[in-house]
Design a protein around this motif. Sequence first.
Motif, PDB file in Angstrom:
ATOM      1  N   PRO A 259       3.050 107.255  21.980  1.00 41.75           N
ATOM      2  CA  PRO A 259       1.758 108.180  22.482  1.00 41.75           C
ATOM      3  C   PRO A 259       1.821 109.434  20.992  1.00 41.75           C
ATOM      4  O   PRO A 259       2.368 110.014  20.374  1.00 41.75           O
ATOM      5  CB  PRO A 259       2.411 108.658  23.367  1.00 41.75           C
ATOM      6  CG  PRO A 259       3.767 107.760  24.020  1.00 41.75           C
ATOM      7  CD  PRO A 259       3.866 106.697  22.729  1.00 41.75           C
ATOM      8  N   HIS A 260       0.322 110.035  21.012  1.00 43.68           N
ATOM      9  CA  HIS A 260      -0.120 111.169  19.931  1.00 43.68           C
ATOM     10  C   HIS A 260      -0.698 111.789  20.088  1.00 43.68           C
ATOM     11  O   HIS A 260      -1.898 111.533  20.826  1.00 43.68           O
ATOM     12  CB  HIS A 260       0.278 110.538  18.602  1.00 43.68           C
ATOM     13  CG  HIS A 260      -0.869 109.517  18.419  1.00 43.68           C
ATOM     14  ND1 HIS A 260      -0.789 108.165  18.968  1.00 43.68           N
ATOM     15  CD2 HIS A 260      -2.348 109.564  17.995  1.00 43.68           C
ATOM     16  CE1 HIS A 260      -2.022 107.601  18.822  1.00 43.68           C
ATOM     17  NE2 HIS A 260      -3.051 108.964  18.368  1.00 43.68           N
ATOM     18  N   LYS A 261      -0.978 113.541  19.605  1.00 48.65           N
ATOM     19  CA  LYS A 261      -2.064 114.151  20.205  1.00 48.65           C
ATOM     20  C   LYS A 261      -3.690 113.235  18.637  1.00 48.65           C
ATOM     21  O   LYS A 261      -3.202 113.245  17.808  1.00 48.65           O
ATOM     22  CB  LYS A 261      -1.491 115.177  19.154  1.00 48.65           C
ATOM     23  CG  LYS A 261      -1.440 116.019  20.676  1.00 48.65           C
ATOM     24  CD  LYS A 261      -2.050 118.090  20.179  1.00 48.65           C
ATOM     25  CE  LYS A 261      -2.321 118.601  19.296  1.00 48.65           C
ATOM     26  NZ  LYS A 261      -1.461 119.610  18.353  1.00 48.65           N
ATOM     27  N   LYS A 262      -4.374 113.232  19.943  1.00 45.65           N
ATOM     28  CA  LYS A 262      -5.975 113.005  19.880  1.00 45.65           C
ATOM     29  C   LYS A 262      -6.699 113.987  17.911  1.00 45.65           C
ATOM     30  O   LYS A 262      -6.255 114.605  18.657  1.00 45.65           O
ATOM     31  CB  LYS A 262      -6.610 112.751  20.429  1.00 45.65           C
ATOM     32  CG  LYS A 262      -6.566 111.254  20.677  1.00 45.65           C
ATOM     33  CD  LYS A 262      -6.446 109.610  20.372  1.00 45.65           C
ATOM     34  CE  LYS A 262      -6.037 108.578  20.619  1.00 45.65           C
ATOM     35  NZ  LYS A 262      -6.269 107.530  20.078  1.00 45.65           N
ATOM     36  N   ARG A 263      -6.202 113.173  17.131  1.00 45.07           N
ATOM     37  CA  ARG A 263      -7.803 114.848  16.070  1.00 45.07           C
ATOM     38  C   ARG A 263      -8.945 113.910  16.092  1.00 45.07           C
ATOM     39  O   ARG A 263      -9.261 112.511  16.073  1.00 45.07           O
ATOM     40  CB  ARG A 263      -6.829 114.504  15.237  1.00 45.07           C
ATOM     41  CG  ARG A 263      -5.711 114.567  14.989  1.00 45.07           C
ATOM     42  CD  ARG A 263      -5.061 114.379  12.965  1.00 45.07           C
ATOM     43  NE  ARG A 263      -6.208 115.189  12.440  1.00 45.07           N
ATOM     44  CZ  ARG A 263      -5.502 114.416  10.937  1.00 45.07           C
ATOM     45  NH1 ARG A 263      -4.713 113.371  10.565  1.00 45.07           N
ATOM     46  NH2 ARG A 263      -6.584 114.493  10.289  1.00 45.07           N
ATOM     47  N   PRO A 264      -9.402 114.962  15.829  1.00 41.25           N
ATOM     48  CA  PRO A 264     -11.155 114.118  16.221  1.00 41.25           C
ATOM     49  C   PRO A 264     -11.884 113.697  14.804  1.00 41.25           C
ATOM     50  O   PRO A 264     -10.981 113.850  13.572  1.00 41.25           O
ATOM     51  CB  PRO A 264     -12.178 115.706  15.656  1.00 41.25           C
ATOM     52  CG  PRO A 264     -10.899 116.542  15.168  1.00 41.25           C
ATOM     53  CD  PRO A 264      -9.359 116.317  15.649  1.00 41.25           C
ATOM     54  N   PRO A 265     -12.292 112.205  15.513  1.00 41.34           N
ATOM     55  CA  PRO A 265     -12.514 111.225  14.348  1.00 41.34           C
ATOM     56  C   PRO A 265     -13.073 111.608  13.176  1.00 41.34           C
ATOM     57  O   PRO A 265     -13.685 112.944  12.776  1.00 41.34           O
ATOM     58  CB  PRO A 265     -13.484 109.890  14.464  1.00 41.34           C
ATOM     59  CG  PRO A 265     -13.648 110.625  16.348  1.00 41.34           C
ATOM     60  CD  PRO A 265     -13.544 112.066  16.311  1.00 41.34           C
ATOM     61  N   ILE A 266     -12.824 111.556  11.535  1.00 34.89           N
ATOM     62  CA  ILE A 266     -13.261 111.446  10.425  1.00 34.89           C
ATOM     63  C   ILE A 266     -14.574 110.535  10.467  1.00 34.89           C
ATOM     64  O   ILE A 266     -14.127 109.505   9.982  1.00 34.89           O
ATOM     65  CB  ILE A 266     -12.490 112.185   9.260  1.00 34.89           C
ATOM     66  CG1 ILE A 266     -11.669 113.363   9.780  1.00 34.89           C
ATOM     67  CG2 ILE A 266     -13.128 112.518   8.006  1.00 34.89           C
ATOM     68  CD1 ILE A 266     -10.230 113.422   8.578  1.00 34.89           C
ATOM     69  N   ASN A 267     -15.748 110.634   9.840  1.00 34.31           N
ATOM     70  CA  ASN A 267     -17.120 110.003  10.088  1.00 34.31           C
ATOM     71  C   ASN A 267     -16.930 108.615  10.222  1.00 34.31           C
ATOM     72  O   ASN A 267     -16.826 107.501  10.625  1.00 34.31           O
ATOM     73  CB  ASN A 267     -16.851 109.404   8.155  1.00 34.31           C
ATOM     74  CG  ASN A 267     -16.575 110.786   6.697  1.00 34.31           C
ATOM     75  OD1 ASN A 267     -17.626 111.373   7.479  1.00 34.31           O
ATOM     76  ND2 ASN A 267     -15.906 110.815   6.359  1.00 34.31           N
ATOM     77  N   GLY A 268     -16.698 108.845  11.822  1.00 34.11           N
ATOM     78  CA  GLY A 268     -16.442 107.874  12.719  1.00 34.11           C
ATOM     79  C   GLY A 268     -15.003 107.461  12.823  1.00 34.11           C
ATOM     80  O   GLY A 268     -15.020 106.416  13.568  1.00 34.11           O
ATOM     81  N   VAL A 269     -14.081 107.674  12.144  1.00 31.25           N
ATOM     82  CA  VAL A 269     -12.845 106.987  11.828  1.00 31.25           C
ATOM     83  C   VAL A 269     -11.603 107.291  12.278  1.00 31.25           C
ATOM     84  O   VAL A 269     -11.680 108.609  12.068  1.00 31.25           O
ATOM     85  CB  VAL A 269     -12.234 106.437  10.835  1.00 31.25           C
ATOM     86  CG1 VAL A 269     -10.889 105.890   9.937  1.00 31.25           C
ATOM     87  CG2 VAL A 269     -13.120 105.492  10.173  1.00 31.25           C
ATOM     88  N   ASP A 270     -10.997 107.057  13.476  1.00 28.10           N
ATOM     89  CA  ASP A 270     -10.097 107.789  14.101  1.00 28.10           C
ATOM     90  C   ASP A 270      -8.667 108.111  13.193  1.00 28.10           C
ATOM     91  O   ASP A 270      -7.897 106.711  12.943  1.00 28.10           O
ATOM     92  CB  ASP A 270      -9.407 106.993  15.385  1.00 28.10           C
ATOM     93  CG  ASP A 270      -8.076 107.436  15.986  1.00 28.10           C
ATOM     94  OD1 ASP A 270      -7.578 108.811  16.369  1.00 28.10           O
ATOM     95  OD2 ASP A 270      -7.772 106.831  16.999  1.00 28.10           O
ATOM     96  N   VAL A 271      -8.447 108.904  12.785  1.00 28.03           N
ATOM     97  CA  VAL A 271      -7.660 109.177  11.820  1.00 28.03           C
ATOM     98  C   VAL A 271      -5.659 109.344  12.550  1.00 28.03           C
ATOM     99  O   VAL A 271      -5.061 109.880  11.669  1.00 28.03           O
ATOM    100  CB  VAL A 271      -7.730 110.176  10.425  1.00 28.03           C
ATOM    101  CG1 VAL A 271      -8.619 109.513   9.590  1.00 28.03           C
ATOM    102  CG2 VAL A 271      -7.831 111.712  12.060  1.00 28.03           C
ATOM    103  N   SER A 272      -5.849 109.757  13.794  1.00 28.19           N
ATOM    104  CA  SER A 272      -4.672 110.174  14.619  1.00 28.19           C
ATOM    105  C   SER A 272      -3.407 108.721  14.594  1.00 28.19           C
ATOM    106  O   SER A 272      -3.957 107.501  14.805  1.00 28.19           O
ATOM    107  CB  SER A 272      -4.724 110.937  15.797  1.00 28.19           C
ATOM    108  OG  SER A 272      -5.936 109.945  16.768  1.00 28.19           O
TER     109      SER A 272
END
Length: 334
Positions: A206-219
């Motif tokens: 479980p973790h906080k989702k960050r907004p994707p960067i260029n469509g890539v989930d970086v969280s």
Amino acid sequence: EKPKAERLSVEQEGKFTEDMKSLFEKLKPSEASGDRRRRFLEKLERLLNREWPGHDIQVHAFGSTENHLCMIDSDIDVCIKTSWDGLKSTCYLAARLAKCGMERVVCVPGAKVPIVKIWDPEYQVACDMNVNSTLALDNTKMIKTYVEIDERVRPLAMIIKHWTKRRVLNDAAGGGTLSSYTWICMILNFLQTRDPPILPALHQRPHKKRPPINGVDVSFDDDIETLKGFGHNNKETLGELLFAFFKKYGHELDYEKKVISVRHGKLLSKEEKNWQYLQNNRLCVEEPFNFTRNLGNTADDSSVRGLHLEFRRAHRILSEDADLATVCEQYEFP
Ligand code: ATP
Ligand code: MG
């Protein structure tokens, strides 16, 4: 060829672990070399902002300068962050750096990530830089987090990196083998799949989702305080782990069927990823963020055969006389 030994004897294991600890002490970069790197980074940031004032140009190191796996001769990987478009042309950037006293300047504009390579004679460091390709900052943070979770990760990974360099298995661009990044993913996955595991799968926690960067989930979970100690139920020593690493990749992994996945913390099948028909898919290592990419594709079939023989060679030497120096002997081209 059958594995020579299932495990090391108690004496072999003890000697081998001690040898690993002292090799690790030698591989760790000195404080002076860390200092040189830091001062180079400050100089580069000053220089860029002096050349192009008013654009808030930031210099962020990534790769081994930041992930705790730096060797004495590692290059410095740098991401130049700026909202200004002017630095988009790497050859323009290269020309200016050459004028500022940097040597061996090369621009590689066509690459997936365009870069400029330089050598700074003042601090005696080589540097690869990109502009605004920030994904590498995130995957570096992931590696750094994994390294901090358990104290065995750093010495083990440094020694394996050393072995890959000495055996000429660490040249993705020129040699058709694997990059350090790919090697690190293979090491992390090995540690995720020990029983009990030494590392978790940070993307699955479980973790906080960050907004994707260029469509890539970086969280991913990077809460190091709760992650520390994750592997404490596993009591394996460094010697046992390195032995098991060579055994796994030399004799146990089914290269035909499996995909190494740090993102999932386990092996996936080529079928479930639809990777059966990819080019150069003999060794499959999923990029943890851009997970449609196979990091192993820098090695073709014959190169993977060579890697496989190297794992077996290392495993055989260790089972015979547990001699780390021989395992890491410089490869001589015939
Ligand atoms: P070394 O000490 O050998 O330079 P390193 O840890 O810096 O090792 P590199 O292979 O030089 O590893 O890669 C530097 C960084 O570039 C990695 O940490 C990663 O952030 C990024 N990187 C390299 N290859 C890829 C790739 N194929 N996809 C995404 N990121 C990559
Ligand atoms: Mg590097």
